[in-house]
Design a protein around this motif. Structure first.
Motif, PDB file in Angstrom:
ATOM      1  N   TYR A 104     -15.800   4.051  10.518  1.00 39.32           N
ATOM      2  CA  TYR A 104     -14.623   4.653  10.021  1.00 39.32           C
ATOM      3  C   TYR A 104     -14.766   4.629   8.499  1.00 39.32           C
ATOM      4  O   TYR A 104     -14.967   3.455   7.990  1.00 39.32           O
ATOM      5  CB  TYR A 104     -13.574   4.286  10.631  1.00 39.32           C
ATOM      6  CG  TYR A 104     -13.154   4.857  11.933  1.00 39.32           C
ATOM      7  CD1 TYR A 104     -12.586   5.997  12.333  1.00 39.32           C
ATOM      8  CD2 TYR A 104     -13.770   3.991  12.992  1.00 39.32           C
ATOM      9  CE1 TYR A 104     -12.687   6.269  13.649  1.00 39.32           C
ATOM     10  CE2 TYR A 104     -13.837   4.148  14.559  1.00 39.32           C
ATOM     11  CZ  TYR A 104     -12.838   5.390  14.601  1.00 39.32           C
ATOM     12  OH  TYR A 104     -12.926   5.918  15.762  1.00 39.32           O
ATOM     13  N   LYS A 105     -14.263   5.663   7.663  1.00 40.36           N
ATOM     14  CA  LYS A 105     -13.667   5.501   6.308  1.00 40.36           C
ATOM     15  C   LYS A 105     -12.423   5.631   6.048  1.00 40.36           C
ATOM     16  O   LYS A 105     -11.709   6.448   6.788  1.00 40.36           O
ATOM     17  CB  LYS A 105     -14.711   6.557   5.588  1.00 40.36           C
ATOM     18  CG  LYS A 105     -14.844   6.229   4.162  1.00 40.36           C
ATOM     19  CD  LYS A 105     -15.302   7.208   3.328  1.00 40.36           C
ATOM     20  CE  LYS A 105     -15.490   7.214   1.838  1.00 40.36           C
ATOM     21  NZ  LYS A 105     -16.078   8.122   0.844  1.00 40.36           N
ATOM     22  N   ILE A 106     -12.040   4.999   5.239  1.00 44.80           N
ATOM     23  CA  ILE A 106     -10.583   4.965   4.811  1.00 44.80           C
ATOM     24  C   ILE A 106     -10.146   5.383   3.378  1.00 44.80           C
ATOM     25  O   ILE A 106     -10.969   4.827   2.579  1.00 44.80           O
ATOM     26  CB  ILE A 106     -10.126   3.507   4.897  1.00 44.80           C
ATOM     27  CG1 ILE A 106      -9.994   3.053   6.325  1.00 44.80           C
ATOM     28  CG2 ILE A 106      -8.515   3.493   4.466  1.00 44.80           C
ATOM     29  CD1 ILE A 106      -9.936   1.466   6.610  1.00 44.80           C
ATOM     30  N   ILE A 107      -9.297   6.460   3.121  1.00 43.94           N
ATOM     31  CA  ILE A 107      -9.109   6.956   2.060  1.00 43.94           C
ATOM     32  C   ILE A 107      -7.386   6.747   1.697  1.00 43.94           C
ATOM     33  O   ILE A 107      -6.756   6.645   2.580  1.00 43.94           O
ATOM     34  CB  ILE A 107      -9.463   8.432   1.774  1.00 43.94           C
ATOM     35  CG1 ILE A 107      -8.934   9.317   2.758  1.00 43.94           C
ATOM     36  CG2 ILE A 107     -11.106   8.448   1.599  1.00 43.94           C
ATOM     37  CD1 ILE A 107      -8.908  10.789   2.456  1.00 43.94           C
TER      38      ILE A 107
ATOM     39  N   THR B  34       4.531  11.943   4.539  1.00 39.98           N
ATOM     40  CA  THR B  34       3.151  11.382   5.151  1.00 39.98           C
ATOM     41  C   THR B  34       2.332  12.703   5.827  1.00 39.98           C
ATOM     42  O   THR B  34       1.510  12.795   5.831  1.00 39.98           O
ATOM     43  CB  THR B  34       3.497  10.276   6.310  1.00 39.98           C
ATOM     44  OG1 THR B  34       4.404   9.116   5.733  1.00 39.98           O
ATOM     45  CG2 THR B  34       2.131   9.792   6.841  1.00 39.98           C
ATOM     46  N   GLN B  35       3.267  13.491   6.478  1.00 38.08           N
ATOM     47  CA  GLN B  35       2.485  14.603   7.266  1.00 38.08           C
ATOM     48  C   GLN B  35       1.933  15.525   6.080  1.00 38.08           C
ATOM     49  O   GLN B  35       0.758  15.926   6.267  1.00 38.08           O
ATOM     50  CB  GLN B  35       3.614  15.392   8.067  1.00 38.08           C
ATOM     51  CG  GLN B  35       4.098  14.864   9.122  1.00 38.08           C
ATOM     52  CD  GLN B  35       3.360  14.711  10.394  1.00 38.08           C
ATOM     53  OE1 GLN B  35       2.080  15.105  10.294  1.00 38.08           O
ATOM     54  NE2 GLN B  35       3.866  14.340  11.469  1.00 38.08           N
TER      55      GLN B  35
ATOM     56  N   ILE C  92      -1.513  14.134   5.211  1.00 38.62           N
ATOM     57  CA  ILE C  92      -2.480  14.343   6.231  1.00 38.62           C
ATOM     58  C   ILE C  92      -2.843  15.715   6.114  1.00 38.62           C
ATOM     59  O   ILE C  92      -4.265  16.159   6.075  1.00 38.62           O
ATOM     60  CB  ILE C  92      -1.672  14.123   7.378  1.00 38.62           C
ATOM     61  CG1 ILE C  92      -1.591  12.525   7.748  1.00 38.62           C
ATOM     62  CG2 ILE C  92      -2.590  14.550   8.709  1.00 38.62           C
ATOM     63  CD1 ILE C  92      -0.602  12.188   9.063  1.00 38.62           C
TER      64      ILE C  92
ATOM     65  N   LEU D 190      -9.454  12.842  11.758  1.00 39.96           N
ATOM     66  CA  LEU D 190      -8.748  11.723  11.069  1.00 39.96           C
ATOM     67  C   LEU D 190      -8.003  11.196  12.474  1.00 39.96           C
ATOM     68  O   LEU D 190      -7.856  11.780  13.567  1.00 39.96           O
ATOM     69  CB  LEU D 190      -7.641  12.571  10.385  1.00 39.96           C
ATOM     70  CG  LEU D 190      -7.859  12.794   9.131  1.00 39.96           C
ATOM     71  CD1 LEU D 190      -6.957  14.113   8.586  1.00 39.96           C
ATOM     72  CD2 LEU D 190      -7.706  11.753   8.122  1.00 39.96           C
ATOM     73  N   ARG D 191      -7.613   9.760  12.197  1.00 39.25           N
ATOM     74  CA  ARG D 191      -7.220   8.819  13.127  1.00 39.25           C
ATOM     75  C   ARG D 191      -5.795   8.412  13.027  1.00 39.25           C
ATOM     76  O   ARG D 191      -4.933   8.486  14.120  1.00 39.25           O
ATOM     77  CB  ARG D 191      -8.253   7.728  13.633  1.00 39.25           C
ATOM     78  CG  ARG D 191      -9.111   8.323  14.660  1.00 39.25           C
ATOM     79  CD  ARG D 191      -9.696   6.887  14.796  1.00 39.25           C
ATOM     80  NE  ARG D 191      -9.606   5.921  14.041  1.00 39.25           N
ATOM     81  CZ  ARG D 191      -9.458   4.588  14.036  1.00 39.25           C
ATOM     82  NH1 ARG D 191      -9.528   4.261  15.361  1.00 39.25           N
ATOM     83  NH2 ARG D 191      -9.238   3.667  12.924  1.00 39.25           N
ATOM     84  N   ILE D 192      -5.460   7.807  11.917  1.00 39.84           N
ATOM     85  CA  ILE D 192      -4.281   7.269  11.606  1.00 39.84           C
ATOM     86  C   ILE D 192      -3.778   7.187  10.270  1.00 39.84           C
ATOM     87  O   ILE D 192      -4.898   7.167   9.496  1.00 39.84           O
ATOM     88  CB  ILE D 192      -4.369   5.737  12.184  1.00 39.84           C
ATOM     89  CG1 ILE D 192      -3.044   5.145  12.561  1.00 39.84           C
ATOM     90  CG2 ILE D 192      -5.120   4.840  11.136  1.00 39.84           C
ATOM     91  CD1 ILE D 192      -3.214   4.008  13.653  1.00 39.84           C
ATOM     92  N   ALA D 193      -2.688   7.171   9.918  1.00 40.07           N
ATOM     93  CA  ALA D 193      -2.211   7.163   8.637  1.00 40.07           C
ATOM     94  C   ALA D 193      -1.275   5.722   8.493  1.00 40.07           C
ATOM     95  O   ALA D 193      -0.171   5.689   9.167  1.00 40.07           O
ATOM     96  CB  ALA D 193      -1.388   8.183   7.999  1.00 40.07           C
ATOM     97  N   GLU D 194      -1.586   4.889   7.624  1.00 40.49           N
ATOM     98  CA  GLU D 194      -0.854   3.583   7.749  1.00 40.49           C
ATOM     99  C   GLU D 194      -0.504   3.617   6.312  1.00 40.49           C
ATOM    100  O   GLU D 194      -0.706   3.757   5.433  1.00 40.49           O
ATOM    101  CB  GLU D 194      -1.989   2.289   7.664  1.00 40.49           C
ATOM    102  CG  GLU D 194      -2.889   2.084   8.929  1.00 40.49           C
ATOM    103  CD  GLU D 194      -3.855   1.215   8.549  1.00 40.49           C
ATOM    104  OE1 GLU D 194      -3.870  -0.091   8.778  1.00 40.49           O
ATOM    105  OE2 GLU D 194      -4.946   1.639   7.641  1.00 40.49           O
ATOM    106  N   VAL D 195       1.214   3.277   6.390  1.00 39.44           N
ATOM    107  CA  VAL D 195       2.074   3.374   5.369  1.00 39.44           C
ATOM    108  C   VAL D 195       1.601   2.132   4.359  1.00 39.44           C
ATOM    109  O   VAL D 195       2.024   0.951   4.766  1.00 39.44           O
ATOM    110  CB  VAL D 195       3.492   3.774   5.511  1.00 39.44           C
ATOM    111  CG1 VAL D 195       4.360   3.314   4.274  1.00 39.44           C
ATOM    112  CG2 VAL D 195       3.757   4.610   6.290  1.00 39.44           C
TER     113      VAL D 195
ATOM    114  N   LYS E  76      -2.619   4.981   3.801  1.00 35.18           N
ATOM    115  CA  LYS E  76      -4.276   4.901   4.042  1.00 35.18           C
ATOM    116  C   LYS E  76      -4.629   5.632   5.434  1.00 35.18           C
ATOM    117  O   LYS E  76      -4.136   5.331   6.322  1.00 35.18           O
ATOM    118  CB  LYS E  76      -4.800   3.354   4.157  1.00 35.18           C
ATOM    119  CG  LYS E  76      -4.565   2.780   2.812  1.00 35.18           C
ATOM    120  CD  LYS E  76      -5.476   1.400   2.948  1.00 35.18           C
ATOM    121  CE  LYS E  76      -5.581   0.983   1.531  1.00 35.18           C
ATOM    122  NZ  LYS E  76      -6.486  -0.359   1.508  1.00 35.18           N
ATOM    123  N   LEU E  77      -5.712   6.723   4.911  1.00 40.47           N
ATOM    124  CA  LEU E  77      -6.181   7.484   6.150  1.00 40.47           C
ATOM    125  C   LEU E  77      -7.418   7.051   6.661  1.00 40.47           C
ATOM    126  O   LEU E  77      -8.352   7.331   5.951  1.00 40.47           O
ATOM    127  CB  LEU E  77      -6.115   9.088   5.819  1.00 40.47           C
ATOM    128  CG  LEU E  77      -4.711   9.713   5.252  1.00 40.47           C
ATOM    129  CD1 LEU E  77      -5.052  11.024   5.035  1.00 40.47           C
ATOM    130  CD2 LEU E  77      -3.749  10.151   6.571  1.00 40.47           C
TER     131      LEU E  77
END
Lengths: 70, 70, 70, 70, 70, 70, 70, 70, 70, 70, 70, 70
Positions: free
Chosen positions: E6-9, E23-24, E27, E37-42, E62-63
């Protein structure tokens, strides 16, 4: 000139064997398109569990690579 | 519409003069291909040492830039 | 009696020259109304960017000053 | 063999001029008795205040140096 | 093979309504060019203030998204 | 002159509706006596529980406002 | 209405006896001008040393107090 | 010249009485061979338990002392 | 076999006397139903204030105890 | 006697609507078997993404509840 | 008397095989001149990359050892 | 309904072989009484030393498991 600039990207690699192997997998995937990789810094380690057993080692790493050289 | 979206990238700039200059170098390199840069946040500062002398100031920074405007 | 009490406030100073100068500006502004300032601890450094160039160094600092002496 | 071991010590350097100079002072003092210094990582920056003016820049740094080579 | 990479941006989304909406928006903007895309971390939440009123909710997230599947 | 100085204060706002509303309440209370508020950064969110139900959303925020302009 | 707003200030208290006493001293000094103090959260503890002996316990605390009640 | 350099070491002191006493014990042990000790900063406190009772207070501290004066 | 497994729980103890006593109270309560307690690590210290006076010392601790021995 | 002891547990609640609702769900689930719940502290917020859309808000919270009263 | 004092030093070990081996190398080097080593706490893991391959596992560890016994 | 609730517990596993094995041991012990384990997040790694040799790898992990499904 030695005043190079580096860029840092964040990746998650996985392996059924070890966190060392998970980190190598992250590097290998990134390496296809990036040159001048220098270091992988471990940000977080975890282990996915299925049916009560740890099955997939994952390593979240920051990879730095040169974007400006001379 | 003012609900812009920003992207953040992480870079390391270097300079033989100061951490201010190292940060400017990171911005200059990133600026070639990115528009709408807004801010560079310092994540980490260090100093490379050669022959017992500090020779290269390095600044790891997070650069934010607009990806959605109107 | 040496059991003084200190208060700590948080400020952001700015400068077009350096983070050292930005910190001095925060102290100078606070100094107008506060006596017995002792130390400025750096919490965060950043650099505002305009037209692709870093233009304003900013330092977020915690300033401590004596509120009870003898 | 490239599997060197490094030791890390923590020092505070000071300067009336800048945090860059404060860091160099920490290195110079450590350098008298240590060889193979490699890097100084900044842990904390602050500024001592006297009579309402910032007078002494201080940098707390971690210095790493080789203790095992080949 | 389940050993995906996975990559995180990191992105900042904004909204006049809520941090959920901000947050939406992050995304949605990222989603235009990224798949899996899997998850968005605040990472950080803040609120921009204009004329003494909170007007724009912002979420730094972080996506993570898949870069290697099978 | 654009080298403004900002001050930062820490407050806890509360609301029975949402954390967005709790943050607005902190701003409104501070706004009575402070001008030039710019941003509220979320430090911590929690939810008070009474009789087994979450009843009061609380947001601890850092508010920054201009103390020196031109 | 139970949606009170709190303000948080940071202080350093000192005592030759204990960190508990140092914290009480910070509260006593703040208490002269502030009403509705609720809690002191410890941020940092240290001990000043003179002539090789620890002589002054210091506690950096965050004090919260009500600014809006009903 | 006031541009002194300090060194920082990390120690763990213990006591059956209190964390204050544990910190004093760390200083006393270090004091045998070090001069110019200035401050002990608490990094971590814990309490060893034997037979269901807390028996030994331990304090991990950072001790700073002057290595360069004039 | 020495490859024991430990479990860690988090508790808050309180005392009108000291943080040492507050930690002992957390251990005593946990000790009623748990055997093999080994250590209490301090996570956070605070002091509840009533009528402008600090009245209740509280210690949030992590308690570890053996769940697998031989 | 007011020297109560609290226990803290960590849970993850989820909701398709908001992080407020996700936190309430964590409390409701815990509340079935726990009495004297007092507060839910937010540790981490994230948003699960399916088919390029954020679908499930999740809140990791620490719940504290009384284990010793009088 | 069980009120021992410990000292903590920070080292970086390296290995071409694993982070476990890198940590052992740090201990072995330190062990030559230090007695009573008790524990190595991992502070940071990284992996040096050469020619696109991870070649050297490095572990930054804190080593504690007894300086006062009875 | 997909709005599951998870609980998180903290454990320390140990192994004479590796940190991977230490983590598996923590899972195996927890697994005896817990169903629906999903992930083990590494909080801290250390290595116990006896007679100058690292003998026991320990991993402090957070284990999450489902407490509410459908």
């Amino acid at each position: 000139m030695s005043e190079s600039v580096y860029k840092i990207i964040e990746m998650v690699g996985a392996s059924t064997k070890s966190w060392e192997d998970a980190t190598q997998n992250a590097i290998n995937s990134a390496g296809l398109s990036l040159r001048d990789l220098r270091i992988a810094e471990v940000e977080k380690l975890d282990l996915k569990i299925e049916d009560g057993k740890g099955t997939l080692y994952r390593a979240r790493v920051k990879l730095s690579f040169k974007v400006l050289s001379d």
